[in-house]
Design a protein around this motif. Structure first.
Motif, PDB file in Angstrom:
ATOM      1  N   GLY A 292       0.802  -1.207   0.000  1.00 52.30           N
ATOM      2  CA  GLY A 292       0.000   0.000   0.000  1.00 52.30           C
ATOM      3  C   GLY A 292       0.835   1.258   0.000  1.00 52.30           C
ATOM      4  N   ALA A 293       0.255   2.326  -0.533  1.00 51.06           N
ATOM      5  CA  ALA A 293       0.972   3.591  -0.655  1.00 51.06           C
ATOM      6  C   ALA A 293       1.164   4.287   0.684  1.00 51.06           C
ATOM      7  N   LEU A 294       0.374   3.916   1.695  1.00 51.18           N
ATOM      8  CA  LEU A 294       0.488   4.535   3.008  1.00 51.18           C
ATOM      9  C   LEU A 294       1.099   3.542   3.986  1.00 51.18           C
ATOM     10  N   GLU A 295       2.230   3.901   4.553  1.00 51.58           N
ATOM     11  CA  GLU A 295       2.875   3.035   5.527  1.00 51.58           C
ATOM     12  C   GLU A 295       2.183   3.197   6.875  1.00 51.58           C
ATOM     13  N   THR A 296       1.670   2.099   7.410  1.00 53.66           N
ATOM     14  CA  THR A 296       0.945   2.129   8.680  1.00 53.66           C
ATOM     15  C   THR A 296       1.571   1.131   9.647  1.00 53.66           C
ATOM     16  N   PRO A 297       1.308   1.283  10.951  1.00 55.25           N
ATOM     17  CA  PRO A 297       1.898   0.360  11.931  1.00 55.25           C
ATOM     18  C   PRO A 297       1.472  -1.087  11.692  1.00 55.25           C
ATOM     19  N   ALA A 298       2.376  -1.995  11.965  1.00 53.38           N
ATOM     20  CA  ALA A 298       2.068  -3.415  11.787  1.00 53.38           C
ATOM     21  C   ALA A 298       1.203  -3.952  12.925  1.00 53.38           C
ATOM     22  N   PHE A 299       1.116  -3.233  14.027  1.00 57.97           N
ATOM     23  CA  PHE A 299       0.392  -3.703  15.200  1.00 57.97           C
ATOM     24  C   PHE A 299      -0.905  -2.914  15.376  1.00 57.97           C
ATOM     25  N   GLY A 300      -1.869  -3.567  16.005  1.00 62.90           N
ATOM     26  CA  GLY A 300      -3.102  -2.889  16.357  1.00 62.90           C
ATOM     27  C   GLY A 300      -4.092  -2.851  15.209  1.00 62.90           C
ATOM     28  N   ARG A 301      -5.330  -2.551  15.561  1.00 56.57           N
ATOM     29  CA  ARG A 301      -6.412  -2.505  14.573  1.00 56.57           C
ATOM     30  C   ARG A 301      -7.030  -1.116  14.436  1.00 56.57           C
ATOM     31  N   PHE A 302      -6.663  -0.165  15.324  1.00 53.94           N
ATOM     32  CA  PHE A 302      -7.328   1.133  15.309  1.00 53.94           C
ATOM     33  C   PHE A 302      -6.990   1.948  14.066  1.00 53.94           C
ATOM     34  N   THR A 303      -5.754   1.835  13.588  1.00 54.55           N
ATOM     35  CA  THR A 303      -5.370   2.611  12.399  1.00 54.55           C
ATOM     36  C   THR A 303      -6.169   2.167  11.187  1.00 54.55           C
ATOM     37  N   ALA A 304      -6.275   0.862  11.000  1.00 54.84           N
ATOM     38  CA  ALA A 304      -7.045   0.342   9.873  1.00 54.84           C
ATOM     39  C   ALA A 304      -8.511   0.756   9.975  1.00 54.84           C
ATOM     40  N   ARG A 305      -9.034   0.762  11.199  1.00 54.47           N
ATOM     41  CA  ARG A 305     -10.436   1.158  11.378  1.00 54.47           C
ATOM     42  C   ARG A 305     -10.617   2.631  11.051  1.00 54.47           C
ATOM     43  N   ALA A 306      -9.674   3.473  11.435  1.00 54.43           N
ATOM     44  CA  ALA A 306      -9.774   4.895  11.108  1.00 54.43           C
ATOM     45  C   ALA A 306      -9.791   5.099   9.597  1.00 54.43           C
ATOM     46  N   LEU A 307      -8.912   4.385   8.897  1.00 50.59           N
ATOM     47  CA  LEU A 307      -8.899   4.475   7.432  1.00 50.59           C
ATOM     48  C   LEU A 307     -10.216   3.995   6.838  1.00 50.59           C
ATOM     49  N   ASP A 308     -10.760   2.922   7.402  1.00 49.18           N
ATOM     50  CA  ASP A 308     -12.043   2.409   6.916  1.00 49.18           C
ATOM     51  C   ASP A 308     -13.146   3.447   7.067  1.00 49.18           C
ATOM     52  N   LEU A 309     -13.178   4.121   8.212  1.00 50.77           N
ATOM     53  CA  LEU A 309     -14.230   5.098   8.448  1.00 50.77           C
ATOM     54  C   LEU A 309     -14.062   6.338   7.578  1.00 50.77           C
ATOM     55  N   VAL A 310     -12.818   6.764   7.356  1.00 51.17           N
ATOM     56  CA  VAL A 310     -12.572   7.878   6.439  1.00 51.17           C
ATOM     57  C   VAL A 310     -13.023   7.498   5.035  1.00 51.17           C
ATOM     58  N   ARG A 311     -12.676   6.287   4.630  1.00 50.53           N
ATOM     59  CA  ARG A 311     -13.088   5.813   3.303  1.00 50.53           C
ATOM     60  C   ARG A 311     -14.611   5.748   3.205  1.00 50.53           C
ATOM     61  N   GLU A 312     -15.233   5.149   4.222  1.00 50.33           N
ATOM     62  CA  GLU A 312     -16.674   4.942   4.187  1.00 50.33           C
ATOM     63  C   GLU A 312     -17.422   6.263   4.051  1.00 50.33           C
ATOM     64  N   LEU A 313     -17.055   7.247   4.874  1.00 52.12           N
ATOM     65  CA  LEU A 313     -17.731   8.533   4.796  1.00 52.12           C
ATOM     66  C   LEU A 313     -17.445   9.226   3.465  1.00 52.12           C
ATOM     67  N   SER A 314     -16.212   9.132   3.000  1.00 53.99           N
ATOM     68  CA  SER A 314     -15.832   9.798   1.753  1.00 53.99           C
ATOM     69  C   SER A 314     -16.608   9.256   0.559  1.00 53.99           C
ATOM     70  N   LEU A 315     -16.862   7.953   0.543  1.00 60.30           N
ATOM     71  CA  LEU A 315     -17.474   7.314  -0.615  1.00 60.30           C
ATOM     72  C   LEU A 315     -18.988   7.179  -0.483  1.00 60.30           C
ATOM     73  N   ARG A 316     -19.515   7.542   0.685  1.00 57.06           N
ATOM     74  CA  ARG A 316     -20.938   7.291   0.944  1.00 57.06           C
ATOM     75  C   ARG A 316     -21.854   8.169   0.109  1.00 57.06           C
ATOM     76  N   GLY A 317     -21.371   9.287  -0.340  1.00 54.52           N
ATOM     77  CA  GLY A 317     -22.249  10.153  -1.131  1.00 54.52           C
ATOM     78  C   GLY A 317     -21.745  11.572  -1.145  1.00 54.52           C
ATOM     79  N   GLY A 318     -22.677  12.502  -1.276  1.00 58.58           N
ATOM     80  CA  GLY A 318     -22.312  13.909  -1.374  1.00 58.58           C
ATOM     81  C   GLY A 318     -22.545  14.430  -2.780  1.00 58.58           C
ATOM     82  N   LYS A 319     -22.685  15.739  -2.898  1.00 63.00           N
ATOM     83  CA  LYS A 319     -23.017  16.348  -4.181  1.00 63.00           C
ATOM     84  C   LYS A 319     -21.832  16.369  -5.140  1.00 63.00           C
TER      85      LYS A 319
END
Length: 364
Positions: free
Chosen positions: A37-64
């Protein structure tokens, strides 16, 4: 207005939106691709991946995607050839928007955004016994979106001079947007703010990044110098931005919840002195004012109370006067864009001329 012309403009805008949505999804895929992946993230923990998921989800959910349309069409004012840098600029400005939405929803304690849970409330559901952690993670998710928005431009492989010029526009508008958010909070310390104050909040909190920055970025990518046209770009952005915000405020009071993807009445419940609320306060008589004072800032205000507020607004013609004011600013923006004929490409000028009408006619 020619209905066929408006239909053609809206169809082109919709094509821009659909094409961008695919590119935006591909961008998020590139960040976390298993092959590197283009973004280097920590190998440990799940919170970073979840933050990316939520940013992605909101970004792609809609909008004008109005910013995206304006950006691509700004480049089309200059050329009909493919333009390097537009995709990166569009992703960048939409990530900045995601940042703003996440932080707005924290500030306003908003449960729903774009038909789904706000990022803040998504975390509250995951950490019901640790609200401080939920708040911290939501703030950091918004910060992540903001820094990714700059990273898109500086790490894109664009020619260095272009990347730097775009990043300068982006950084400036990002800082300006924060000052607008601060002024937005100060506005509600004014029981009955002036129209000038509301216009300033609109300009700094949203117009600069939603209209003016896309215009500047699109022209830059196409090889034009936006500073040569700064005055007229600002005037167009201001008129379109005010029209858009007044209509948003109208929708917040009179819109349909299912169509909006969120509950109307958030300005009343939060006590926000919007254009609609200001008009209500100015028109209300003594008994109506008592109801409004009780409803404003009551987060538990029910639908019956909101319906009574709507009845007061309609009795004073506020539903009609807000629409008329939004349409006035839209006509001003359209008239400004019409002066671009003969200088810039006619099909793009047509979009900028007709788009304000759509802005004040949409239902979400």
């Amino acid at each position: 207005m020619d209905d066929d012309s408006l239909t053609a403009v809206l169809r082109r805008a919709a094509d821009r939106q659909r094409g961008f949505n695919d590119r935006f999804a591909a961008y998020f895929d590139s960040l976390t691709d298993a092959a590197g992946g283009a973004l280097e993230t920590p190998a440990f923990g799940r919170f970073t991946a979840r933050a990316l998921d939520l940013v992605r989800e909101l970004s792609l959910r809609g909008g004008k995607r109005l910013r995206v349309v304006l950006l691509y069409e700004a480049a089309a004012l200059v050329t009909d050839e493919p333009v390097t840098g537009l995709d990166e600029a569009a992703i960048s400005i939409e990530l900045l928007h995601t940042h703003g939405l996440i932080h707005d929803d924290i500030i306003d304690d908003t449960p729903v955004r774009r038909g789904g849970p706000s990022t803040y409330y998504a975390y509250l559901r995951e950490f019901p016994d640790r609200p401080d952690t939920a708040l911290a993670l939501a703030v950091l998710a918004g910060d992540l979106a903001a820094f990714l928005s700059v990273r898109v431009l500086l790490g894109s492989g664009l020619p260095p001079a272009l990347a730097l010029a775009m990043a300068a526009v982006h950084a400036d508008v990002g800082a300006t947007t924060i000052t607008g958010q601060i002024l937005d909070l100060e506005r509600d310390f004014h029981p009955e703010p002036s129209t000038d104050l509301l216009n300033a909040v609109t300009e700094y909190k949203s117009t600069r990044y939603s209209v003016l920055a896309p215009l500047r970025l699109g022209l830059l990518a196409a090889g034009a110098d936006p500073s040569e046209h700064d005055g007229e770009l600002r005037r167009y952005a201001t008129a379109l931005g005010i029209a858009n915000q007044i209509h948003d405020d109208w929708l917040d009071l009179f819109g349909d919840a299912e169509t909006l993807g969120k509950s109307p009445g958030s300005d009343i419940r939060s006590g926000r002195r919007s254009y609609a609320v200001r008009a209500l306060l100015a028109a209300a008589d003594k008994s109506e004012r008592e109801l409004l004072d009780a409803a404003l800032g009551d987060p538990d205000g029910d639908e019956e109370t909101l319906d009574r507020v709507r009845d007061i607004a309609r009795a004073h013609g506020i539903d009609r006067s807000l629409r008329a004011e939004a349409e006035r600013h839209a006509r001003e923006a359209a008239a400004l864009a019409a002066t671009w004929r003969g200088r810039w490409r006619p099909d793009a000028v047509a979009l900028f001329t007709l788009l304000p009408t759509w802005t004040v006619a949409r239902d979400r």
